[in-house]
Each structure stands twice: as structure tokens, then as C-alpha cells.
Design a protein around this motif. Structure first.
Motif, mmCIF file in Angstrom:
data_model
loop_
_atom_site.group_PDB
_atom_site.id
_atom_site.type_symbol
_atom_site.label_atom_id
_atom_site.label_comp_id
_atom_site.label_asym_id
_atom_site.label_seq_id
_atom_site.Cartn_x
_atom_site.Cartn_y
_atom_site.Cartn_z
ATOM 1 N N LEU A 1 5.504 -11.164 -7.902
ATOM 2 C CA LEU A 1 6.257 -12.404 -8.054
ATOM 3 C C LEU A 1 6.365 -12.827 -9.518
ATOM 4 O O LEU A 1 7.401 -13.371 -9.938
ATOM 5 C CB LEU A 1 5.589 -13.517 -7.231
ATOM 6 C CG LEU A 1 6.454 -14.729 -6.904
ATOM 7 C CD1 LEU A 1 7.683 -14.330 -6.100
ATOM 8 C CD2 LEU A 1 5.640 -15.764 -6.129
ATOM 9 N N ALA A 2 5.324 -12.578 -10.304
ATOM 10 C CA ALA A 2 5.325 -13.012 -11.702
ATOM 11 C C ALA A 2 6.379 -12.274 -12.521
ATOM 12 O O ALA A 2 6.777 -12.760 -13.600
ATOM 13 C CB ALA A 2 3.946 -12.788 -12.314
ATOM 14 N N GLU A 3 6.844 -11.144 -12.048
ATOM 15 C CA GLU A 3 7.856 -10.379 -12.767
ATOM 16 C C GLU A 3 9.270 -10.874 -12.503
ATOM 17 O O GLU A 3 10.239 -10.307 -13.018
ATOM 18 C CB GLU A 3 7.746 -8.894 -12.378
ATOM 19 C CG GLU A 3 6.441 -8.247 -12.844
ATOM 20 C CD GLU A 3 6.273 -6.844 -12.282
ATOM 21 O OE1 GLU A 3 7.103 -6.455 -11.410
ATOM 22 O OE2 GLU A 3 5.333 -6.139 -12.704
ATOM 23 N N ARG A 4 9.391 -11.949 -11.725
ATOM 24 C CA ARG A 4 10.696 -12.476 -11.360
ATOM 25 C C ARG A 4 10.826 -13.941 -11.773
ATOM 26 O O ARG A 4 9.822 -14.627 -11.964
ATOM 27 C CB ARG A 4 10.905 -12.291 -9.854
ATOM 28 C CG ARG A 4 11.155 -10.825 -9.506
ATOM 29 C CD ARG A 4 10.761 -10.457 -8.101
ATOM 30 N NE ARG A 4 11.087 -9.038 -7.863
ATOM 31 C CZ ARG A 4 10.308 -8.030 -8.206
ATOM 32 N NH1 ARG A 4 9.149 -8.271 -8.801
ATOM 33 N NH2 ARG A 4 10.673 -6.783 -7.961
ATOM 34 N N PRO A 5 12.054 -14.449 -11.897
ATOM 35 C CA PRO A 5 12.228 -15.871 -12.259
ATOM 36 C C PRO A 5 11.669 -16.777 -11.179
ATOM 37 O O PRO A 5 11.822 -16.500 -9.978
ATOM 38 C CB PRO A 5 13.751 -16.011 -12.383
ATOM 39 C CG PRO A 5 14.321 -14.855 -11.629
ATOM 40 C CD PRO A 5 13.341 -13.745 -11.745
ATOM 41 N N LEU A 6 11.027 -17.853 -11.627
ATOM 42 C CA LEU A 6 10.319 -18.739 -10.699
ATOM 43 C C LEU A 6 10.814 -20.175 -10.784
ATOM 44 O O LEU A 6 11.194 -20.667 -11.851
ATOM 45 C CB LEU A 6 8.815 -18.700 -10.995
ATOM 46 C CG LEU A 6 8.104 -17.360 -10.792
ATOM 47 C CD1 LEU A 6 6.655 -17.463 -11.257
ATOM 48 C CD2 LEU A 6 8.181 -16.945 -9.337
ATOM 49 N N ILE A 7 10.774 -20.850 -9.650
ATOM 50 C CA ILE A 7 11.021 -22.292 -9.545
ATOM 51 C C ILE A 7 9.775 -22.869 -8.886
ATOM 52 O O ILE A 7 9.504 -22.586 -7.718
ATOM 53 C CB ILE A 7 12.255 -22.590 -8.664
ATOM 54 C CG1 ILE A 7 13.449 -21.751 -9.103
ATOM 55 C CG2 ILE A 7 12.585 -24.069 -8.669
ATOM 56 C CD1 ILE A 7 14.556 -21.697 -8.068
ATOM 57 N N LEU A 8 9.004 -23.652 -9.631
ATOM 58 C CA LEU A 8 7.730 -24.127 -9.113
ATOM 59 C C LEU A 8 7.656 -25.649 -9.136
ATOM 60 O O LEU A 8 8.460 -26.322 -9.775
ATOM 61 C CB LEU A 8 6.575 -23.541 -9.930
ATOM 62 C CG LEU A 8 6.456 -22.007 -9.904
ATOM 63 C CD1 LEU A 8 5.288 -21.559 -10.769
ATOM 64 C CD2 LEU A 8 6.310 -21.490 -8.474
ATOM 65 N N ASN A 9 6.652 -26.156 -8.417
ATOM 66 C CA ASN A 9 6.418 -27.598 -8.404
ATOM 67 C C ASN A 9 5.955 -28.081 -9.766
ATOM 68 O O ASN A 9 5.370 -27.328 -10.553
ATOM 69 C CB ASN A 9 5.375 -27.955 -7.347
ATOM 70 C CG ASN A 9 5.989 -28.424 -6.042
ATOM 71 O OD1 ASN A 9 5.812 -29.563 -5.643
ATOM 72 N ND2 ASN A 9 6.730 -27.546 -5.374
ATOM 73 N N ASP A 10 6.189 -29.349 -10.019
ATOM 74 C CA ASP A 10 5.798 -29.971 -11.276
ATOM 75 C C ASP A 10 4.309 -29.775 -11.524
ATOM 76 O O ASP A 10 3.483 -29.837 -10.616
ATOM 77 C CB ASP A 10 6.131 -31.469 -11.228
ATOM 78 C CG ASP A 10 5.834 -32.155 -12.531
ATOM 79 O OD1 ASP A 10 4.692 -32.606 -12.717
ATOM 80 O OD2 ASP A 10 6.741 -32.233 -13.379
#
Length: 293
Positions: free
Chosen positions: A188-197
């Protein structure tokens, strides 16, 4: 200036209804001299005669009639106020202020509120969108009755936090990514991420999950609105980590979800003031506890 007692007004009303001091004394379970004293005090207070005796019948004067109109209204209002308070004490009615995240409000609360509406229709639950920290602050200030908070939390003096439910955290990704059956931190870290604040407990839990593999990825964007995050995932903007909150109301074919390896969980708790609760608040807590089971 001395206030007019409701008891004195009630005496005046009953005398006018029965036309007799003696009959009023019997109905009110008071001694006849007490009835006379009540009338004398009222007449002294207003400075006029309120009742007259004509052929053995007690009748109000014109001024007495004016006071009686107001007295009946005041006594009715007082009784209505007492009924409202009694209903609230019994939990038949009441207002309960609850704070929770958007995800909990959208996916977890509806079931509890539906049950509550069926069992206790007179209880009004006022819901506010709040972070866990904001809920705890408002609980301490007396502005909130219940908070659904991410664990762990330090309750602080005067508050109690109990474990409520434990939900798995899943990876949500665009469907065309063709992810593996279980997603690892490295994949997962190798891909673009959308995470919580980063201020949220969910963000801290996810950061620790990546850190166990020695990874510290930077998200493309941080949000606190889970449904908005899923929409961005569906648009192909990136992947995310979110708890599985209830059943999805409508599946989005543009995204897929996978379990994590190692597994990750989001724990929620119920926070409230560490004191005797009003009945209405107790009923809301019971509805939430049933959902937690």
C-alpha cells in the motif's frame, strides 16, 4: 415585594368552584382557619375583597374573578410543567446531546436511533459531528451527554469511557488496481494514499501499522469525512484505510476493499459523565450498547 403562593391561589379557585369555605377545606384537606387565612393573605396582597357571601353562598367579586382567570392559568401551567419534568425523570421524554464522527453518524447511529424511536419515541437525540477530543471537551463542559470516541482515550476527572465496539480496518482502492487478497503495508505504501487527518486516532493507528514495517508514507491528502474519502478512491485518486462501519448501503463498483495483513482494528468507546444519568440518557446508552454487541 412578597410573591403570591400557588397554594393560596389554589384555595381561591377551589372556594369559587365549590361555593363554600368548609367544602374547600375538606377537598384540600386543610383546617377551616387555614382556608380563611389563605383568602385573607390574598386580599391583603391585592388590597381588595376577593370573595363575598350571599345567602350562604360564597361568590367571587369582580376583582376576584379577574384574579381567578389568571390563577387558573397559572395553576394549569404549573401542573403542565410538573408533568413535563415527571415524564423526563421517568425517561418518557427528554433531550440527549450526542457527539460522534461522520462515519459513526452515517453507518452506526441509524440502527440505534431506529430502535430508540420504537421503544422511547419521546426522547430527542441531538447529534453533533465532533472529533473524539472535541466530544470529551464538551462532555467536561456539560455541553454534551454522550460521546462516541476512538480508543484509547484518557477520560479525565468526572468522565467515564467504556469500550463499545471493535471494527476491522480495511484497505479501499480503485477497482482497476487489481489488489492482492490481503494488503500489506509495503504494497500500500507504494501507491498514492488518502488518509484521515493526523489529529485523529484513526490516523495514529494507521501510522503505527505502516511503522511496524519501517514505512512512513506521506498521503496525497488528509480528510476527516470518510464518505468523501471513498468518493476520491472511486475516482482513482488513491487508496485509503478505513474501518468497516456496518453494512455498505450502496456498493460502488469503482472501488474494492481488502483485509489487511497484519490485521488492524478500530476500537470505539462510549464516553459520558461519571455521575448518575438522567433516564433518557440511560435509554440512549442502552440502545448504543445493544448495537455494540
Amino acid at each position: 415585594m412578597r410573591e403570591i403562593s400557588l397554594d393560596r391561589l389554589r384555595t381561591l379557585v377551589v372556594i369559587s368552584q365549590l361555593g363554600s369555605f368548609a367544602a374547600a377545606a375538606r377537598q384540600l384537606n386543610l383546617a377551616p382557619p387555614t382556608i380563611s387565612l389563605h383568602v385573607a393573605e390574598l386580599e391583603s396582597r391585592v388590597g381588595a375583597t376577593l370573595l363575598t357571601r350571599t345567602r350562604g353562598q360564597v361568590r367571587p367579586t369582580v376583582i376576584g374573578e379577574t384574579l381567578l382567570v389568571r390563577a387558573r392559568r397559572l395553576l394549569t401551567d404549573a401542573e403542565m410543567a410538573l408533568d413535563e419534568v415527571r415524564n423526563q425523570v421517568q425517561g418518557l421524554t427528554g433531550r440527549v446531546r450526542l457527539g460522534a464522527s461522520t462515519g459513526a453518524i452515517a453507518h452506526l447511529l441509524p440502527e440505534a436511533l431506529e430502535h430508540l424511536r420504537s421503544e422511547h419515541p419521546g426522547i430527542d437525540v441531538q447529534v453533533q459531528v465532533l472529533t473524539s477530543q472535541a466530544s470529551l471537551v464538551q462532555l467536561r463542559e456539560g455541553l454534551l451527554d454522550i460521546g462516541l470516541v476512538a480508543l484509547p482515550q484518557v477520560a479525565g476527572k468526572g468522565l467515564a469511557v467504556t469500550a463499545w465496539r471493535r471494527d476491522p480496518i480495511l484497505a479501499y482502492m480503485p477497482a482497476d488496481w487489481q489488489p492482492p487478497a490481503a494488503v500489506t503495508p509495503k504494497w500500500l505504501a507504494e501507491r498514492p494514499l488518502i488518509l484521515n487527518d493526523s489529529s485523529t486516532q484513526l490516523s495514529r493507528v494507521c501510522t503505527e501499522w505502516f511503522a511496524t514495517a519501517g514505512l512512513h508514507p506521506q498521503p496525497r491528502i488528509e480528510l476527516n469525512y470518510n464518505d468523501a474519502i471513498k468518493r476520491l478512491v472511486g475516482a482513482g485518486y488513491g487508496a485509503t484505510l478505513l474501518p468497516q462501519e456496518g453494512e455498505a448501503m450502496e456498493a460502488d463498483p469503482r472501488l474494492v476493499c481488502r483485509p489487511l495483513r497484519p490485521g488492524l482494528w478500530r476500537q470505539l468507546g462510549i464516553a459520558c459523565r461519571d455521575a448518575r444519568q438522567e433516564r433518557a440518557t440511560t435509554f440512549v446508552l442502552q440502545a448504543l450498547e445493544r448495537l455494540g454487541q
